[in-house]
Design an enzyme around this catalytic site. Structure first.
Site, PDB file in Angstrom:
ATOM      1  N   ASP A 118     -30.419  -6.974  21.071  1.00  0.00           N
ATOM      2  CA  ASP A 118     -30.373  -5.777  20.226  1.00  0.00           C
ATOM      3  C   ASP A 118     -29.057  -5.016  20.404  1.00  0.00           C
ATOM      4  O   ASP A 118     -29.035  -3.793  20.332  1.00  0.00           O
ATOM      5  CB  ASP A 118     -31.555  -4.865  20.572  1.00  0.00           C
ATOM      6  CG  ASP A 118     -31.837  -3.836  19.478  1.00  0.00           C
ATOM      7  OD1 ASP A 118     -31.635  -4.163  18.289  1.00  0.00           O
ATOM      8  OD2 ASP A 118     -32.246  -2.711  19.810  1.00  0.00           O
ATOM      9  N   MET A 119     -27.969  -5.727  20.595  1.00  0.00           N
ATOM     10  CA  MET A 119     -26.670  -5.070  20.773  1.00  0.00           C
ATOM     11  C   MET A 119     -25.993  -4.862  19.423  1.00  0.00           C
ATOM     12  O   MET A 119     -24.923  -5.395  19.140  1.00  0.00           O
ATOM     13  CB  MET A 119     -25.789  -5.867  21.736  1.00  0.00           C
ATOM     14  CG  MET A 119     -26.303  -5.854  23.162  1.00  0.00           C
ATOM     15  SD  MET A 119     -25.156  -6.593  24.357  1.00  0.00           S
ATOM     16  CE  MET A 119     -25.299  -8.332  23.918  1.00  0.00           C
TER      17      MET A 119
END
Length: 443
Positions: free
Chosen positions: A342-343
C-alpha cells in the site's frame, strides 16, 4: 450574460485576445470590463489576464488561514471561484496571484477521503444537499464543505471565516489521562464506528480517530487506529497488522530513519489500538503544514511512478534533496521487504515550505499484503517479495537487515497471533532470495 462573459466561460484570456475576438477598441473594452462586476483582472504587464467569477451558493471569496508552529493563525490567501467550473484564483496575503484549474495543489489533501472522510461526507451530505459519495464531489463542493466542517484539518489549515473564528475562540483540549486511556479509547472507537467524526480529518481506510492524550513523553496530539474486539480471524489479523506497524516504525527509528512515534494498547477483550503521535502538531496549539507526494507530483510531475521514481523527478527540479531521494529508496525497499502493498503516493509526505521539501516521519508502514480482502479471506503463507531494479544496491543493503529484524521481532511477539507469527518465520527466507539478487547488482 454578454459576449465578453461568454468568452470567459472557457477560462482566463488576455486583453488583446478578447479585443480581437470582440472586434473592439481598447477604450470600448475598458468600458465593457468596468460594467461587468463578475469580471476580474489578475497578473501584471503582458501576463495580465481576465477571468469570470463563479459564485457558489452565494459565496464569491473563501479566506484561508494557516496556523504556525506556535498556534497563531496567519492569513494565507483568498480563494475566488471562477469559470470554467472547478477553477479558482488564489490571492496570497502578500498580493501574489495564482490561477489553478482545480483546488490549489497544497490543499488537495484536505479533500475528504478514507474512513473519516466518508463519515464527514455522510454527516454533511444532507445538510448541504450533496451526494453522500465524497468521490463525486466537485471542487467547489469540497471548498464549500471545508468552510462548514466543524473540526480540524491536518496541517493547520483553516478554510473559511467560521473555522478561523472557531480556532481563535477554542478552549485548550483536556488530555486523556494515562490511567483512563483504554476506557476513553473504547468509547471513541465506538463513536467513530457509529459515524461520528472524532478529531481531525486524517485520511486512510483503517478505522481511526484523533485526540489529545497523555503519553510517557508528555501530552500529545495523537492519531489512533483501532480494531474491533478480536472475536474473528479477520479482527485478529487487523490487530496483528497494527502491532506490526508499531514494530516497523520502531525498527526504522532505531535504524536512523525518521518514523512515527507509536504505542500499542490492547484491551481485555483484545481490541487493539495503535496510538501514533501526530507529526503535524507541535505542543498544544502549534501546527506544521504537510503535503503528500500525491499532491506534489500532481503539480510538478507529468508521469508519476513509484516513490523513488517520483522523488528523482522532484530532485531534478530541486524540490527535494539528493539525501531525501536516497532515504526514500531505503524506505521503499524496506516496505517491499515487509510486504507493504500500500505504498501509494498518499502515504509519503513532506513538510510544506520553500523548496526543497523535507520528508515527514514515515507512517502507514506495515505488511498490508496480509490484510484481509473484501471477502474476509486471509493469506496464510509467506508471499514472494517483489524485487525492484529502480532501487539502488546501497538502499537494498541498508533495508535488508532492518526487514530481517522486523520479521524476527514479529515472530517473537506474544501479542501476535500464532498464524501470523508462522508467516513471519517464513519471510526471512523470502528476503534471502532478494539478497541473492542484490549481490549480483553493480555498485
Amino acid at each position: 450574460m454578454s459576449e465578453l462573459t461568454d468568452l470567459l466561460l472557457q477560462g482566463p484570456r488576455s486583453a488583446p485576445e478578447l479585443r480581437q475576438r470582440l472586434a473592439i477598441s481598447q477604450a470600448t473594452f475598458s468600458r465593457l470590463v468596468a460594467r461587468e462586476d463578475r469580471v476580474i483582472r489578475f497578473g501584471k504587464a503582458r501576463a495580465t489576464r481576465y477571468a469570470l467569477l463563479r459564485p457558489y451558493r452565494g459565496i464569491e471569496r473563501i479566506p484561508v488561514w494557516r496556523v504556525d508552529d506556535t498556534g497563531k493563525a496567519h492569513k494565507f490567501a483568498d480563494i475566488r471561484l471562477c469559470w470554467p467550473q472547478g477553477s479558482c484564483l488564489v490571492t496570497g496575503a502578500d498580493g501574489d496571484e495564482q490561477w489553478f484549474d482545480g483546488l490549489p495543489w497544497y490543499l488537495t489533501d484536505l479533500r475528504p477521503q478514507g474512513f473519516l472522510g466518508r463519515a464527514w461526507g455522510r454527516k454533511l451530505a444532507a445538510q448541504l444537499n450533496l451526494t453522500d459519495d465524497i468521490r463525486l464531489w466537485q471542487e467547489e463542493d469540497v471548498l464549500y464543505a471545508l468552510t462548514v466542517f466543524n473540526g480540524e484539518y491536518t496541517g493547520g489549515w483553516l478554510v473559511g471565516e467560521g473555522n478561523y473564528q472557531r480556532w481563535i475562540t477554542a478552549q485548550h483540549p483536556a488530555e486523556i489521562p494515562l490511567d483512563q486511556k483504554l476506557t476513553h479509547y473504547e468509547q471513541l472507537a465506538s463513536d467513530a464506528l457509529a459515524g461520528e467524526i472524532v478529531g481531525s480529518s486524517a485520511g486512510g481506510e483503517q478505522p481511526k480517530f484523533t485526540y489529545y492524550a497523555q503519553t510517557p513523553s508528555g501530552n500529545k496530539h495523537v492519531l489512533v487506529k483501532f480494531t474491533v474486539p478480536q472475536q474473528t480471524a479477520v479482527s485478529q489479523r487487523w490487530g496483528d497488522l497494527l502491532i506490526a506497524e508499531s514494530i516497523a516504525a520502531q525498527i526504522l527509528r532505531d535504524g536512523g530513519i525518521h518514523a512515527i512515534e507509536s504505542t500499542v494498547l490492547v484491551t481485555s477483550n483484545r481490541q487493539v489500538f495503535l496510538e501514533a503521535e501526530r507529526f503535524d502538531c507541535k505542543g498544544n496549539d502549534g501546527r506544521l503544514p504537510i503535503v503528500s507526494l500525491e499532491a506534489v507530483q500532481s503539480e510538478f510531475i507529468s508521469s508519476p511512478g513509484s516513490w523513488p521514481q517520483a522523488m528523482r523527478r522532484l530532485c531534478e527540479q530541486q524540490l527535494v534533496t539528493h539525501q531525501s531521494v536516497a532515504q526514500t529508496e531505503v524506505i521503499w525497499a524496506f516496505g517491499r521487504l515487509i510486504a507493504n502493498s500500500d505504498m501509494h503516493a498518499g502515504n509519503l509526505s513532506f513538510y510544506l515550505s520553500e523548496p526543497p521539501f523535507a520528508l515527514t516521519p514515515v507512517y502507514d508502514m506495515l505488511p498490508m499484503v496480509y490484510a484481509p480482502n473484501s471477502a474476509g479471506m486471509l493469506r496464510d503463507a509467506a508471499i514472494e517479495v517483489k524485487f525492484d531494479l529502480n532501487v539502488s544496491k546501497s538502499a537494498w543493503l541498508t533495508a535488508i537487515p532492518l526487514a530481517q529484524q522486523f520479521w524476527q521481532t514479529v515472530a517473537r511477539d506474544p501479542r501476535i497471533s500464532e498464524a501470523f507469527r508462522h508467516i513471519a518465520q517464513e519471510m526471512p527466507e523470502k528476503i534471502r532470495q532478494i539478497e541473492e539478487k542484490v549481490a549480483r547488482m553493480g555498485g
